[in-house]
Design a protein around this motif. Structure first.
Motif, PDB file in Angstrom:
ATOM      1  N   PHE A  37       1.053   0.500 -13.511  1.00 34.04           N
ATOM      2  CA  PHE A  37       1.768  -0.433 -12.847  1.00 34.04           C
ATOM      3  C   PHE A  37       0.872  -1.444 -12.622  1.00 34.04           C
ATOM      4  O   PHE A  37      -0.645  -1.496 -12.412  1.00 34.04           O
ATOM      5  N   MET A  38       1.535  -2.769 -12.294  1.00 32.65           N
ATOM      6  CA  MET A  38       0.440  -3.968 -11.923  1.00 32.65           C
ATOM      7  C   MET A  38       1.102  -4.236 -10.574  1.00 32.65           C
ATOM      8  O   MET A  38       2.402  -4.424 -10.216  1.00 32.65           O
ATOM      9  N   VAL A  39       0.165  -4.800  -9.745  1.00 36.14           N
ATOM     10  CA  VAL A  39       0.170  -5.271  -8.585  1.00 36.14           C
ATOM     11  C   VAL A  39      -0.221  -6.956  -8.250  1.00 36.14           C
ATOM     12  O   VAL A  39      -1.387  -6.824  -8.518  1.00 36.14           O
TER      13      VAL A  39
ATOM     14  N   GLU B  86       0.986  -1.250  -0.091  1.00 43.23           N
ATOM     15  CA  GLU B  86       0.278  -0.082  -0.092  1.00 43.23           C
ATOM     16  C   GLU B  86       0.884   1.231   0.030  1.00 43.23           C
ATOM     17  O   GLU B  86       0.636   2.204  -0.715  1.00 43.23           O
ATOM     18  N   GLU B  87       1.673   1.138   1.014  1.00 42.57           N
ATOM     19  CA  GLU B  87       2.629   2.448   0.900  1.00 42.57           C
ATOM     20  C   GLU B  87       3.366   2.577  -0.321  1.00 42.57           C
ATOM     21  O   GLU B  87       3.396   3.860  -0.850  1.00 42.57           O
ATOM     22  N   THR B  88       4.130   1.623  -0.829  1.00 46.33           N
ATOM     23  CA  THR B  88       4.899   1.692  -1.968  1.00 46.33           C
ATOM     24  C   THR B  88       3.882   2.251  -3.303  1.00 46.33           C
ATOM     25  O   THR B  88       4.210   3.058  -4.047  1.00 46.33           O
TER      26      THR B  88
ATOM     27  N   ILE C  50       3.390   6.017  -3.026  1.00 47.65           N
ATOM     28  CA  ILE C  50       4.570   6.789  -3.029  1.00 47.65           C
ATOM     29  C   ILE C  50       4.928   6.882  -4.655  1.00 47.65           C
ATOM     30  O   ILE C  50       5.147   7.889  -5.455  1.00 47.65           O
ATOM     31  N   LEU C  51       4.660   5.690  -5.428  1.00 47.78           N
ATOM     32  CA  LEU C  51       4.588   5.535  -6.850  1.00 47.78           C
ATOM     33  C   LEU C  51       3.656   6.625  -7.548  1.00 47.78           C
ATOM     34  O   LEU C  51       4.175   7.199  -8.355  1.00 47.78           O
TER      35      LEU C  51
END
Length: 337
Positions: A323-325, A309-311, A314-315
């Motif tokens: 992006f893909m998670v 979540e935090e990453t 920030i991105l």
């Protein structure tokens, strides 16, 4: 090796579809090549992990009386042709529903070739193992990560080859320089693991450009190879076996500045290199954040984390929207349609 034809398709009229197989195959993130100097009489070796998205989703079918490779994309035609030559069975039609982008560091071509080989053998009732599929489609000539991921998913580590007995030159898998290397370690990915991956550049090197990069960049300094091998044997493989995401991330961070990976970073576009510098500053302020790593020759970059979540926040703050998670995934799977 046992092989037999499906009797059902033999009774079809011209133009009718016989047996159909669906294959879903994952992309992979490639951590690094370990030994591009020939140290200790070995060469290559690598590690990586399967990702649930993107993926290949293809169907293969027998069609009686219709040229099977008509209108197929060139890579598909070549792969099917190699399988026909290796196994001596007829061609098949391949339809693509979902694809992995090519030449971006996600192992697209190996994943496709292995998926078609898996489906082709299922379609024709050919009883063979995945290493022979890789030999048939001539993949895994440098890294074996894509070959082993296609079978097992999760984390995989291949052991490279004897140098120069099994492989006597440095070069990409596309040059078909050797048989696939042996699997030396693999591990399941913990359920909490998330892979965040994205790319700022458009495409990586391929074909003659990729071969030129290897030619000009290898052999890498032997001392760097020794350090890579120490990190892999002492920390990375145990981290994979113990599902220790923190340890894996720590070692991946170290690998970014060593061996061929160091040189792969140098050929990335300016936006990707700038992000690397920015992310290093961000991590200095918050060491809990994951490392930014380069997959294969890029331009795909990735992070491994169990707290995305935090990453992600920030991105987005840095202006990165696409992006893909994605989570863990098994290897390729074939099913009846």
């Amino acid at each position: 090796m046992k092989a037999y034809e499906s009797l059902m398709s033999d009774r079809l009229a011209d133009g009718q579809v016989g047996a159909i197989r669906r294959v879903v195959a994952p992309a992979r993130l490639h951590f690094a090549l370990f030994n591009e100097s020939g140290a200790n009489g070995r060469v290559d070796g690598g590690a990586g992990v399967a990702v649930a998205s993107p993926r290949w989703d293809i169907t293969l079918s027998k069609v009686v009386g219709v040229p099977a490779r008509r209108d197929a994309p060139p890579p598909v035609s070549r792969i099917v042709g190699k399988l026909c030559e290796y196994y001596g069975y007829p061609a098949c039609q391949v339809k693509i529903a979902r694809a992995i982008p090519s030449h971006v560091g996600l192992g697209s071509h190996t994943a496709l070739a292995m998926a078609i080989a898996r489906g082709y053998c299922a379609l024709h009732g050919i009883d063979d193992d995945y290493i022979n599929w890789a030999r048939a489609v001539r993949r895994g000539g440098t890294s074996g990560v894509g070959v082993h991921v296609s079978q097992y998913g999760g984390f995989v580590v291949d052991g490279g080859r004897e140098f120069p007995a099994e492989k006597s030159s440095f070069g990409p898998s596309s040059l078909e320089l050797a048989d696939p290397p042996a699997l030396v370690a693999r591990g399941e990915t913990p359920p909490s693991l998330r892979m965040i991956h994205f790319r700022l550049g458009r495409r990586g090197l391929s074909g003659k450009d990729e071969a030129k990069f290897f030619r000009e960049s290898t052999p890498v300094p032997t001392m760097e190879t020794y350090e890579i091998l120490r990190l892999v044997e002492t920390y990375l493989i145990p981290g994979i076996e113990q599902q220790d995401i923190g340890l894996i991330d720590e070692i991946l961070s170290e690998l970014q500045g060593l061996g061929l990976k160091r040189l792969e970073w140098e050929i990335q576009d300016r936006a990707t290199q700038d992000l690397r510098d920015v992310w290093s500053d961000v991590r200095r302020r918050n060491p809990r954040l994951p490392s930014l790593c380069l997959s294969s020759m890029g331009p795909t970059t990735f992070m491994l984390t169990d707290a995305p979540e935090e990453t992600v926040r920030i991105l987005r703050g840095l202006g990165i929207r696409r992006f893909m998670v994605t989570g863990a995934v098994r290897g390729a799977r074939v099913s009846h349609v």
